[in-house]
Structure formats: C-alpha cells, structure tokens
Design an enzyme around this catalytic site. Structure first.
Site, PDB file in Angstrom:
ATOM      1  CG  ASP A 198      -1.900   1.106   1.250  1.00  0.00           C
ATOM      2  OD1 ASP A 198      -2.917   0.971   0.555  1.00  0.00           O
ATOM      3  OD2 ASP A 198      -1.663   2.117   1.925  1.00  0.00           O
ATOM      4  CD  GLU A 239      -3.075   1.393  -3.099  1.00  0.00           C
ATOM      5  OE1 GLU A 239      -4.177   1.908  -2.945  1.00  0.00           O
ATOM      6  OE2 GLU A 239      -2.022   1.920  -2.694  1.00  0.00           O
TER       7      GLU A 239
END
Length: 489
Positions: A198, A239
């Site tokens: 992330d 991501e």
C-alpha cells in the site's frame, strides 16, 4: 506460490460477523466454494487510525479482531492477502514513540526521514515543496522531543491530523530494510500468501521531483522487496493510484497491478449506455491485473482516469452518482485538477447504490469485471449488494464509511438470500470453475449499445453478451457434453 485465477474477497477483519473467528465461520458456511482465489483481509494489525492503515506493527494482530492463529485458520482454506503500508508506520508505534522521547539518540532514529536527510540543515525549500504531489498541506510534521525539548521535522506524506499520525519510513535505511525483512518472515510463518504494498508510489523522496513514483529508483526498491517476498514464498501486489500509464509501466516490469480504470469505465458504460470507451480499453489493458469495482475507498476518477475521460461527460456520471447518494473525495493540489476545475478524486458509495440499486445493471457490471482478464476481487459490501450507509458516515465524520458497513451474522444471513446476491454467487462459481478463463480473451465486434467478450481454451469457450438498453446479460458456453448452452445471468 502463484496467484490463483479465481475470485477473491476483500473485507475488514471485523466487517463480516465482528472478528476473525466469525469471519472464518461466515466464509466456511456461506462462501466456501466462492472465494477460491483467496481473502484480502484489510489491516488486522494494531493501528492508531485510518481504520487500520496507521499500523503500530505487523508482528501482532489487534486483540479485538483475534490472533495470528485465527489468520492461520482462515489460511487453511483460503489464500490470505494482507497489506504492508511500506511507506509509513504509526506515530504511536514503539519505534516512533522512542524517537519522540530520545530524538537522535533513539536506536530507531534512522527509521525516519528527518528533514536534514533531504535538505541541508533540514530547512525546507519552497520551490522543492511546490513540485511535490501533496496529500496534506505540507509533506512533513513538527514534533517536540521529550528529553531535549528540541523541535524535529520528519517527513509525513499522509495524515489528517497535525502533527500527522502516519510517519514515513526511510527505505534507504538498513534498519528499515531489516524491519521489513522481519515483517515478511512473520507473514510467511503465519500462512500469508500475498502482500499488497500500500502507498508504495510514495517511498522515494528525491528533490526536484513530485516524490511520487520516482523513476528509476522505484524499480530498484520494488526489485529489492520482490526478492524478499519470493524468499518467503509470498506474491507481491503493488498498489499505486495514479495515471493509468504508471500501471502499464509496472506491468511491463513484470509486476501484478491493480486495474483502477475498470470501475469507472464500467459505471460510465452502464450509465451512458455506450460501450465504446470500455471496449477500446479492454483491447489494450495489461492482463496481469487484479480487478475490482468497489473497495474500502471509492471509485477512482482523478488522476487514474486522466486522458481517458472528457470532464463534461464525467460530471454527468458523477452528478448521477451524487443524486443516488454518493459523496465525493476531491483533489487537493491545483496542478492535479483539470483545466476546467474538475477535481473529483474518488466517488464514494456502494457500487450497487451508484447503479441505482438496479439488480440487472449490477449483475452486468460484475459480469464485465469477471470477463476482463485478471484476478477479480469482490468487496464484502458489494458481495452482499449493500446500499449506502449514511448513518456510519455521519456518525464517524469519515466519508468513506458510506461503503464500510459492518454486518452482523443475522444481516449476512438475510443478505445472502437476496435474489441479486444469489445471482452474483452463481456467476462467481461460473468464473471460478469454467476452464476457458485460463485461455485466450477476445473483445468481439459489437454495436455501441452492446458488450461482447469471449474466452476460449481448447474445446471450452464462453462469450458474454450485454444489451446496455435493458442491462440483460447472457453467457453462452460449451458444457461438458460439448453442447452450446445459454445462461441468463
């Protein structure tokens, strides 16, 4: 470990039943043959904010959710995916708390980016800051060291508070590298099969750049962490929310990527009854992707869709979603807004609500997602065809809670019985089981108000037909006996 080409679930640890033990029971009772691709458990770690995305550590599970044993139990039947917020860690972590107490004398001081690592004498230069893709008014926070009363400025990309709750890690530091290594070793020990990186686009800080997806340094970092993951038998999923060209670059480097273009493109096709842009996109997109329609944030618009949308047309889609109850997340920095001022970052709401709670439109959307090459992920609210939770958004003051309803076991039991959910489950089983989805994909010629897609492998073939005027969805496929069968989805 290789990623399975089957449907995955995305859920919070406490959103389907209240904790990890209940999640496992719900999965085994209702969805044992549904999520054969695995389960993405949004951060189950101790956290000080952002619903898990400000983790204190990755070595423990938040006690109110359960234990690592509960994660391992889920992992016995489903491949488990978790997040690693590789860019930052919580201000409340033992590492930063020690730094707050002792300053530069802390054994953890080198984990963080004090501004002297960026600018001489630690003094920020406005011209440099102006070039940065900002997620808050300034990319750093000021803290007072307890023992010395000195002020220390450290880099903080994210965070709604001042000073920020999320403290950036210095990925050049050997101590950070050792920490990340420890996290991966612990993941492997506890049956984690995939890790989503992330906010990985923000890890490189380099003067004169936007400090976002800085090339070529970002690839050096990704190659290093890929080796680390592979040594632990773990797959990586970077991501990156940005212009679609960045996903293409990552794909060319061999990484799995997220298809953040598909959710809006499908919404646009169904709302405007026109398949042209969607079909053009499906012809050129990378195939090594994870696909989604909904997630814990919102439907991406800018910057993901830049150069792919006309902002006047986009306003129509956005306005209709707002009319149907959605709220909006807006772009902060002026240079990332469209010339006409269009500034929608994400549309917040459930995908089912965005489509006017129209069962046929919703099933058509999922059928397109499942036929697009890639590993399909279904968010838990979308799984249950959930509607906007205005009360949660109002109660918490967090706009994204509109699509983060926590289901009790009773609510799950009722939702599973809904016709639209039963139709979705049947469609997921077809996507999981039909062999042609491991073969060759084609975008077939179709009129503007139709969608025609197909897959073929050996003697198995299936085709999707959607009439955008009625949202009627039909799949034709060759069954085990070799006969062509029509399936009204």
């Amino acid at each position: 470990m290789s990623v399975k080409n089957k449907v995955q679930l995305i859920t919070y640890p406490d959103s389907l039943g209240g904790d990890l033990k209940e999640l496992n029971k719900v999965l085994l009772k209702h969805f044992s043959d549904i999520f054969e691709g695995g389960v993405h458990i949004l951060p189950p770690f101790p956290s000080s904010g952002d619903r898990g995305f400000a983790p204190l550590t990755y070595l423990e599970i938040e006690p109110q959710f359960g234990t690592w044993e509960d994660i391992k139990a889920i992992g016995e039947n489903f491949d488990v995916l978790v997040d690693l917020m590789v860019n930052h860690i919580s201000q409340k972590s033992k590492y930063f708390q020690d730094f707050l107490k002792k300053g530069r004398k802390s054994e953890y001081a080198d984990l963080f980016i004090t501004l002297d690592k960026i600018w001489p004498e630690g003094k920020p230069v406005k011209e440099d800051v102006d070039k940065i893709f900002l997620r808050r008014p300034l990319p750093y926070s000021t803290f007072t060291i307890n023992e010395t009363d000195e002020k220390e400025k450290v880099w903080t990309t994210f965070g709604r508070t001042e000073p920020s709750e999320q403290i950036d890690l210095d990925i050049k530091s050997e101590k950070v590298k050792k920490l990340v290594d420890d996290f991966f070793s612990n993941f492997a020990k506890n049956n984690i099969k995939i890790v989503r990186l992330d906010a990985v686009g923000y890890v490189i800080k380099k003067l004169g750049t936007s400090c976002f997806f800085v090339e070529p340094e970002i690839y050096d970092f990704l190659e290093w962490i890929m080796k680390l993951a592979k040594a632990s038998g773990i797959e990586l999923l970077p991501e990156v929310h940005s212009h679609y060209s960045i996903q293409n670059k990552l794909a060319r480097h061999g990484f799995w990527v997220y298809d953040f273009i598909l959710p809006y493109s499908i919404l646009d096709a169904l709302i405007n009854k026109s398949s042209t842009k969607l079909m053009d996109y499906l012809k050129v997109r990378p195939s090594k992707q994870f696909t989604m329609l909904d997630c814990h944030d919102g439907v991406p618009v800018k910057p993901d869709m830049d150069d792919l949308i006309d902002t006047k047309e986009a306003r129509k889609v956005v306005d209709l979603c707002v009319e149907r109850g959605s709220t909006l997340s807006l772009i902060l920095s002026d240079e990332h807004k469209a010339p006409d001022g269009f500034d929608v970052h994400q549309i917040r709401g459930t995908y089912y609500s965005m489509l006017g709670c129209d069962d046929d439109a919703y099933i058509a959307a999922r059928a397109i997602q499942f036929f697009a090459p890639g590993v399909p992920q279904v968010y838990y609210v979308g799984l249950l065809a959930g509607e906007n939770d205005y009360e949660a958004a109002e109660r918490t003051g967090e706009g994204r809670e509109i699509n983060r309803h926590n289901y009790t076991v009773d609510e799950i039991e009722k939702s599973v019985q809904k016709k639209v959910v039963q139709r979705l489950l049947k469609l997921i089983r077809f996507r999981n089981d039909y062999a042609a989805f491991n073969g060759e994909f084609k975008v077939l010629d179709s009129t503007k108000d139709e969608i025609k897609l197909s897959w073929q492998k050996d003697d198995k073939r299936c085709s999707l037909f959607i009439d955008l005027n009625t949202n009627k969805t039909v799949i034709e496929y060759v069954n085990e006996e070799g006969s062509l069968v029509k399936y009204l989805v």
